[in-house]
Design an enzyme around this catalytic site. Structure first.
Site, PDB file in Angstrom:
ATOM      1  N   HIS A  65       0.820  -1.218   0.000  1.00 28.38           N
ATOM      2  CA  HIS A  65       0.000   0.000   0.000  1.00 28.38           C
ATOM      3  C   HIS A  65       0.855   1.270   0.000  1.00 28.38           C
ATOM      4  O   HIS A  65       0.484   2.291   0.579  1.00 28.38           O
ATOM      5  CB  HIS A  65      -0.965   0.014   1.191  1.00 28.38           C
ATOM      6  N   ASN A 138     -10.334  -3.494   1.588  1.00 26.83           N
ATOM      7  CA  ASN A 138      -9.938  -3.451   0.178  1.00 26.83           C
ATOM      8  C   ASN A 138     -11.160  -3.185  -0.690  1.00 26.83           C
ATOM      9  O   ASN A 138     -12.290  -3.124  -0.205  1.00 26.83           O
ATOM     10  CB  ASN A 138      -9.297  -4.776  -0.248  1.00 26.83           C
ATOM     11  N   TYR A 348       0.110  -4.924  11.584  1.00 27.68           N
ATOM     12  CA  TYR A 348      -0.025  -3.553  11.111  1.00 27.68           C
ATOM     13  C   TYR A 348       0.589  -2.546  12.083  1.00 27.68           C
ATOM     14  O   TYR A 348       1.321  -1.644  11.681  1.00 27.68           O
ATOM     15  CB  TYR A 348      -1.505  -3.231  10.863  1.00 27.68           C
TER      16      TYR A 348
END
Length: 492
Positions: A65, A138, A348
């Site tokens: 990303h 997404n 993350y």
């Protein structure tokens, strides 16, 4: 044994996988879970090491990303869902919450074209009165793999060849030939929706199954869906080549220019819900991230709308330093035992601590907009002004106390330690149903995309046959058509 012989070099690779410390790895495909469906155990050292190593592969650019654009706006509740969740920002129709959104491509570098066939990230940060909520999803409702143990390998396969730095189909088809659950995702990626026209004409999905919890403590499984009010539009055939050749930042420009002109993008938020007591009643696992929930059984329920009405003030401060993590939830929203979600909960935040530093949540774009307090003092780039003398808890000199109890799922966890696949894989049914739902011309385009990917000269005969088997198990005619197209290509 000569302790200096086996120095770090691929010339001394062992015949089996090991950890960084050299311990043998006996299962590199499944995370260690309580029972076959989870949750995942933190004691799975190999998983933690693998994810932590992967999260630090790039600096300072995001590993995935990297290419993205952000915009700010608000979310407004339009329908009452207070019977499902005690989340404060969903408490009643009319309630508005400020937010920031980041759209992105997944695999390629920060300056790569926005017309590449690639999943798109759709991440929303709600600045609620009870802290931030990151809905990280997404533009496609499913994913390639269902266990985070495979995520680093998956990204490596999709990334450019480490020798040539060129993305190559033979590497992609080789890796995913070992993962038949990926076929459903490929019916999206290689379909017409594989290249959105821009970010405004793109759907968004939470992808994972989450849990809603109401004031009484009742838990409900939920999936999140964003639907653009301007409709879904995509680039088909040579359109992507033309648009990308004209402006490799076309989607970023479209988003910025639309907001600047007062043409504010808007999405409707819908949810699908399921009683956890019913999760074993279907031929698929509702927590399996490679599956969708049939809308005839689980209809979309409207919740609210999102409007993006302000561009970012500074691209670096509000896009490059903007950081998301699916672990950041608010009371009334919780996780499930989805194995991929469970690994993202760790991965993350770990990525952001590496990329932006341990105090990345103090950056203005990431910090909550409500009052907050903790004892996370000091550390690299900690710029919060503090004048307290007590930085521990509890203390009779500091009136801070625990908050009211927050409801979380109360289901009993029971099972032995296991590294196994889930029981209901059912890898091909939904992929076949999706293909059969297409109009004939759309089916032919999907056939062509599969044939192009499998016609790479370095795709071996074995890998090609495995894929044809997968396609045929999804839909016999799909496998036959791709095989015929490959035969034509080989004879040319």
């Amino acid at each position: 044994m000569d302790p200096y012989k086996f120095r770090p070099s691929s010339a001394f690779n062992s015949p089996f996988f090991t950890t960084n410390s050299g311990a043998p790895v006996w299962n590199n495909n499944a995370s260690l879970t309580v029972g076959s469906r989870g949750p995942i155990l933190l004691e799975d050292y190999h998983l933690v090491e693998k994810l932590a190593q992967f999260d630090r592969e790039r600096i300072p650019e995001r590993v995935v990303h990297a290419r993205g654009a952000s915009a700010k706006g608000f979310f407004e509740v339009t329908h009452d869902v207070s019977h499902l969740t005690c989340a404060d920002f969903l408490r009643a129709p009319g309630v508005q919450t400020p937010l920031i959104v980041r759209f992105s491509t997944v695999i390629h570098e920060r300056g790569s074209p926005e017309t590449i066939r690639d999943p798109r990230g759709f991440a929303v940060k709600f600045y609620t009165r009870e802290g931030n909520f990151d809905m990280v999803g997404n533009n496609m409702p499913v994913f390639f793999v269902r266990d985070g143990m495979k995520f680093p390998d998956m990204v490596h396969a999709l990334k450019p060849n480490p020798k040539s730095h060129i993305q190559e189909n033979w590497r992609i088809m080789d890796f995913f030939s070992h993962h038949p659950e990926s076929l459903h995702m490929f019916t999206f990626l290689l379909d017409d929706v594989g290249i959105p026209l821009n970010y405004r004409h793109m759907e968004g999905f939470g992808v994972h199954t989450f849990t809603l919890i109401n004031k009484a403590g009742k838990a409900t499984y939920v999936k999140f869906h964003w639907k653009p009010t301007c409709g879904v539009k995509c680039l088909i055939g040579d359109e992507a080549v033309i648009v990308g050749g004209t402006n490799h930042s076309h989607a970023t420009k479209d988003l910025y220019d639309s907001i600047a002109a007062g043409n504010y993008p808007e999405w409707k938020l819908y949810i699908q819900t399921m009683d956890p007591a019913d999760e074993n009643k279907f031929d698929f696992d509702p927590l399996d991230v490679t599956k969708t929930w049939p809308e005839d059984l689980f209809p979309l329920q409207p919740v609210g709308r999102m409007v993006l009405n302000k561009n970012v003030d500074n691209f670096f401060a509000e896009n490059e330093m903007l950081a998301f993590c699916p672990a950041i939830v608010v009371p009334g929203i919780y996780y499930t035992d989805d194995k991929l979600l469970q690994t993202r909960i760790f991965s993350y935040a770990d990525t952001q601590r590496h990329r932006l530093g341990p105090n990345y949540l103090l950056l203005p774009v990431n910090a909550p907009k409500c009052a907050h307090h903790n004892n996370h003092h000091d550390g690299f780039m900690n710029f919060m002004h503090r004048d307290e003398e007590v930085n521990y808890f509890p203390s009779r000199f500091d009136p801070v106390r625990h908050s009211e109890r927050v409801p979380i799922p109360g289901n009993v966890l029971n099972g032995r330690r296991e590294k196994v696949m889930i029981q209901k894989e059912n890898n091909f049914k939904q992929a076949g149903e999706r293909y059969r739902s297409f109009a004939p011309d759309r089916q032919e385009r999907l056939v062509g995309q599969f044939a192009d990917a499998l016609s790479d000269p370095r795709v071996t005969h074995e890998v090609r046959n495995i894929w044809l088997s997968y396609l045929s198990q999804a839909d016999k005619s799909l496998g036959q058509k791709v095989a015929m197209r490959l035969n034509v290509k080989s004879s040319m």
